[in-house]
Design a protein around this motif. Sequence first.
Motif, short mmCIF file in Angstrom:
data_model
loop_
_atom_site.label_atom_id
_atom_site.label_comp_id
_atom_site.label_asym_id
_atom_site.label_seq_id
_atom_site.Cartn_x
_atom_site.Cartn_y
_atom_site.Cartn_z
N GLN A 100 -7.81 -2.91 -10.39
CA GLN A 100 -7.50 -3.53 -9.10
C GLN A 100 -6.13 -4.20 -9.15
O GLN A 100 -5.71 -4.71 -10.19
CB GLN A 100 -8.54 -4.58 -8.73
N VAL A 101 -5.48 -4.20 -7.97
CA VAL A 101 -4.21 -4.91 -7.79
C VAL A 101 -4.28 -5.63 -6.46
O VAL A 101 -4.66 -5.05 -5.44
CB VAL A 101 -3.01 -3.94 -7.81
N LEU A 102 -3.91 -6.92 -6.47
CA LEU A 102 -3.83 -7.72 -5.25
C LEU A 102 -2.36 -7.91 -4.94
O LEU A 102 -1.60 -8.37 -5.80
CB LEU A 102 -4.51 -9.08 -5.46
N PHE A 103 -1.96 -7.55 -3.73
CA PHE A 103 -0.55 -7.64 -3.37
C PHE A 103 -0.36 -8.05 -1.92
O PHE A 103 -1.26 -7.92 -1.09
CB PHE A 103 0.16 -6.31 -3.63
N PHE A 104 0.83 -8.56 -1.64
CA PHE A 104 1.27 -8.95 -0.30
C PHE A 104 2.41 -8.01 0.07
O PHE A 104 3.47 -8.04 -0.54
CB PHE A 104 1.72 -10.41 -0.31
#
Length: 156
Positions: A100-104
């Motif tokens: 998983q990757v959390l990005f804006f």
Amino acid sequence: MPPALLCPCSSGLRYRLCCAPYHRGEAEPADAEALMRSRYSAFALREAAWLWKSLHPDHPDRARPEAEVVRGLRAYAQSHQFPGLVVMDRRPPDERGVAQVLFFAKVFEKGKDRSFVECSDFRHDGTGWRYVSGALKLPGELPAPPETLTLATFPK
């Protein structure tokens, strides 16, 4: 894009040393974050063929005709600007092989802010990392400023 320019993925590296080898088919991203960054750059640079290739076989768009999906991706990329990306958190592959990757993602359309935060799932398909799915939230739906979130604090 001239080789001296910085990569749109906000890595701080020059494009030719960052996402260009993926877009040209010369290399595969080493991990989920590198794939996610290459996808953001592909939107910014209108590399719709890479966006298609980077979809996991389990992604719903893979059930549609490639030409149709690529057309839609290209149209979206052409009508939006992509001024920057912030990666806040990442998780290595779990027992199912999902990373998983959390990005804006900072995105604008005709001057209107269309930015979003996404928690994306990626899985290796035997050749490389591929985008499976994502949970997207608009900044106004978040309990805190986007850049302060982690995978643990991202609202599901």
